[in-house]
Design a protein around this motif. Structure first.
Motif, PDB file in Angstrom:
ATOM      1  N   ALA A  28       0.810  -1.222   0.000  1.00  0.00           N
ATOM      2  CA  ALA A  28       0.000   0.000   0.000  1.00  0.00           C
ATOM      3  C   ALA A  28       0.843   1.273   0.000  1.00  0.00           C
ATOM      4  O   ALA A  28       0.294   2.372   0.056  1.00  0.00           O
ATOM      5  CB  ALA A  28      -0.935  -0.007   1.210  1.00  0.00           C
ATOM      6  N   TYR A  30       3.316   2.217   2.241  1.00  0.00           N
ATOM      7  CA  TYR A  30       3.891   2.669   3.504  1.00  0.00           C
ATOM      8  C   TYR A  30       5.358   2.233   3.556  1.00  0.00           C
ATOM      9  O   TYR A  30       5.725   1.197   3.016  1.00  0.00           O
ATOM     10  CB  TYR A  30       3.151   2.059   4.687  1.00  0.00           C
ATOM     11  CG  TYR A  30       1.707   2.454   4.797  1.00  0.00           C
ATOM     12  CD1 TYR A  30       1.305   3.489   5.630  1.00  0.00           C
ATOM     13  CD2 TYR A  30       0.721   1.768   4.081  1.00  0.00           C
ATOM     14  CE1 TYR A  30      -0.034   3.840   5.749  1.00  0.00           C
ATOM     15  CE2 TYR A  30      -0.610   2.116   4.185  1.00  0.00           C
ATOM     16  CZ  TYR A  30      -0.994   3.153   5.018  1.00  0.00           C
ATOM     17  OH  TYR A  30      -2.316   3.498   5.127  1.00  0.00           O
ATOM     18  N   ARG A 263      -7.235  -3.758   2.354  1.00  0.00           N
ATOM     19  CA  ARG A 263      -8.112  -2.673   1.901  1.00  0.00           C
ATOM     20  C   ARG A 263      -8.116  -1.529   2.906  1.00  0.00           C
ATOM     21  O   ARG A 263      -8.168  -0.354   2.520  1.00  0.00           O
ATOM     22  CB  ARG A 263      -9.523  -3.212   1.688  1.00  0.00           C
ATOM     23  CG  ARG A 263     -10.463  -2.184   1.059  1.00  0.00           C
ATOM     24  CD  ARG A 263     -11.834  -2.766   0.813  1.00  0.00           C
ATOM     25  NE  ARG A 263     -12.788  -1.716   0.488  1.00  0.00           N
ATOM     26  CZ  ARG A 263     -14.101  -1.850   0.575  1.00  0.00           C
ATOM     27  NH1 ARG A 263     -14.621  -3.019   0.962  1.00  0.00           N
ATOM     28  NH2 ARG A 263     -14.906  -0.853   0.273  1.00  0.00           N
ATOM     29  N   ARG A 266      -4.996   0.611   2.392  1.00  0.00           N
ATOM     30  CA  ARG A 266      -5.085   1.419   1.175  1.00  0.00           C
ATOM     31  C   ARG A 266      -6.103   2.547   1.337  1.00  0.00           C
ATOM     32  O   ARG A 266      -5.881   3.667   0.843  1.00  0.00           O
ATOM     33  CB  ARG A 266      -5.453   0.532  -0.010  1.00  0.00           C
ATOM     34  CG  ARG A 266      -4.366  -0.479  -0.374  1.00  0.00           C
ATOM     35  CD  ARG A 266      -4.809  -1.413  -1.495  1.00  0.00           C
ATOM     36  NE  ARG A 266      -3.834  -2.454  -1.743  1.00  0.00           N
ATOM     37  CZ  ARG A 266      -2.765  -2.330  -2.529  1.00  0.00           C
ATOM     38  NH1 ARG A 266      -2.557  -1.179  -3.158  1.00  0.00           N
ATOM     39  NH2 ARG A 266      -1.938  -3.335  -2.703  1.00  0.00           N
ATOM     40  N   THR A 267      -7.209   2.273   2.001  1.00  0.00           N
ATOM     41  CA  THR A 267      -8.233   3.298   2.205  1.00  0.00           C
ATOM     42  C   THR A 267      -7.672   4.470   2.997  1.00  0.00           C
ATOM     43  O   THR A 267      -7.893   5.642   2.663  1.00  0.00           O
ATOM     44  CB  THR A 267      -9.446   2.686   2.931  1.00  0.00           C
ATOM     45  OG1 THR A 267     -10.043   1.684   2.103  1.00  0.00           O
ATOM     46  CG2 THR A 267     -10.491   3.752   3.249  1.00  0.00           C
ATOM     47  N   ALA A 269      -4.427   5.243   3.387  1.00  0.00           N
ATOM     48  CA  ALA A 269      -3.389   5.910   2.600  1.00  0.00           C
ATOM     49  C   ALA A 269      -4.001   6.867   1.592  1.00  0.00           C
ATOM     50  O   ALA A 269      -3.514   8.001   1.402  1.00  0.00           O
ATOM     51  CB  ALA A 269      -2.511   4.873   1.896  1.00  0.00           C
ATOM     52  N   ASP A 270      -5.085   6.448   0.937  1.00  0.00           N
ATOM     53  CA  ASP A 270      -5.764   7.330  -0.014  1.00  0.00           C
ATOM     54  C   ASP A 270      -6.302   8.579   0.678  1.00  0.00           C
ATOM     55  O   ASP A 270      -6.228   9.689   0.140  1.00  0.00           O
ATOM     56  CB  ASP A 270      -6.902   6.579  -0.710  1.00  0.00           C
ATOM     57  CG  ASP A 270      -6.417   5.518  -1.692  1.00  0.00           C
ATOM     58  OD1 ASP A 270      -5.224   5.565  -2.056  1.00  0.00           O
ATOM     59  OD2 ASP A 270      -7.231   4.655  -2.076  1.00  0.00           O
ATOM     60  N   ALA A 271      -6.851   8.390   1.880  1.00  0.00           N
ATOM     61  CA  ALA A 271      -7.389   9.534   2.619  1.00  0.00           C
ATOM     62  C   ALA A 271      -6.290  10.515   3.020  1.00  0.00           C
ATOM     63  O   ALA A 271      -6.528  11.730   3.122  1.00  0.00           O
ATOM     64  CB  ALA A 271      -8.136   9.048   3.864  1.00  0.00           C
ATOM     65  N   GLY A 273      -3.664  11.292   1.273  1.00  0.00           N
ATOM     66  CA  GLY A 273      -3.104  12.023   0.135  1.00  0.00           C
ATOM     67  C   GLY A 273      -3.403  13.515   0.160  1.00  0.00           C
ATOM     68  O   GLY A 273      -2.481  14.349   0.139  1.00  0.00           O
ATOM     69  N   ASP A 277      -0.840  16.814   0.850  1.00  0.00           N
ATOM     70  CA  ASP A 277      -0.732  17.940  -0.090  1.00  0.00           C
ATOM     71  C   ASP A 277      -0.998  19.270   0.633  1.00  0.00           C
ATOM     72  O   ASP A 277      -0.261  20.253   0.438  1.00  0.00           O
ATOM     73  CB  ASP A 277      -1.718  17.773  -1.238  1.00  0.00           C
ATOM     74  CG  ASP A 277      -1.350  16.620  -2.178  1.00  0.00           C
ATOM     75  OD1 ASP A 277      -0.175  16.182  -2.125  1.00  0.00           O
ATOM     76  OD2 ASP A 277      -2.227  16.162  -2.911  1.00  0.00           O
TER      77      ASP A 277
END
Length: 285
Positions: A28, A30, A263, A266-267, A269-271, A273, A277
């Motif tokens: 994922a 990390y 999952r 990954r969920t 990690a996506d959050a 992003g 930024d």
């Protein structure tokens, strides 16, 4: 600001055994993981040797950043026999156990959490943590202190006071965003932190209702960006304090647990992003 690395805390991928946690984290994206001491001893019982676990780390491209938590044996923490079975593992592994895990897996930090502990007389925790930190330093390890409301280390000022009392650079702070706001912390406090005192962090989000007293431990934390905490500003301040800091994500949620470790990792990690930024923007601003 240089790119930061994410650390997968065991609480985000609950149910994963240590070998699976390493694989899940690497897949994922990390670069490190935080592990419970019980996970290591369970893996050994399942037949994994230290060399196999190290090889698994290398194959996954991850390291173990933190052993979390060291709770047993601290003043005011109950004995394992008096703790409900669901919580017993947290008070079953003491200093020697946790330091041995850190040495076996190459983790530089052991996180001390006064979880389930009660407030203690002045100086008692400082004496205990000072002696613990001295022994850990002799093994090449640093000690992080996690503040948790209702315990003997209830907030950031209390943790910082312990760091000052112990008086060594091998003791610092484990900064949990959930506990920080539950204890009334504000972003303004973070600019006054002694340089380099933040050894680790655990990130989740929250709504005002979730921060009310009486919550059930290790439940109902929100994905980063789904609540009201000013996470970009907080994380920018923490990385400003320690440019080498990895951003640990610790999101205790039943729906993540139902997803399964891969999952869930990954969920989260996506959050993270958009938070990363925005954090870079906050730091540059």
């Amino acid at each position: 600001m240089a790119a930061v690395e994410l650390e997968l805390c065991w609480g985000t991928a609950r149910g994963a055994a240590l070998p699976e946690l390493l694989d899940v984290a690497g897949a994922a994206g990390y670069r490190s993981v935080a592990v419970r001491p019980s996970m290591y001893y369970d893996a050994r019982s399942d037949g994994f040797g230290d060399g196999e676990l190290r090889a698994r780390m290398d194959d996954a491209g991850v390291v173990v950043g933190v052993v979390d938590p060291l709770t047993a044996g601290l003043p005011g923490v109950p004995a394992a026999a008096s703790v409900p079975p669901a919580m017993r593992a947290f008070v079953s592994y003491g200093e020697d156990d946790c330091c041995a895990v850190a040495e076996a897996l190459g983790a530089p930090v052991v996180n001390v959490a006064h979880f389930l502990g009660t407030p203690q007389p002045a100086g008692l925790l400082a004496d205990a943590i000072g002696a613990l930190a001295e022994r850990a330093a002799a093994r090449g390890l640093r000690v992080a202190l996690e503040f948790i409301p209702g315990t003997g280390i209830p907030d950031l000022p209390s943790a910082l006071a312990l760091c000052r009392e112990v008086g060594t650079g091998t003791v610092g702070i484990m900064f949990d965003t959930w506990h920080f706001y539950r204890s009334g912390g504000t972003v303004d406090e973070l600019g006054q932190l002694p340089p380099g005192v933040v050894f680790g962090c655990q990130v989740s989000d929250a709504s005002p209702a979730a921060l009310e007293p009486g919550y059930v431990p290790m439940t109902d934390r929100l994905l980063p960006g789904r609540g009201t905490l000013p996470l970009p500003a907080v994380l920018a301040a923490l990385v400003g304090n320690n440019p080498d800091l990895r951003i640990g994500v610790e999101v205790f949620r039943n729906d993540l647990r139902r997803m399964g470790p891969d999952r869930a990792a990954r969920t989260v990690a996506d959050a993270m992003g958009p938070i990363l930024d925005a954090m870079a923007g906050a730091a540059d601003g």
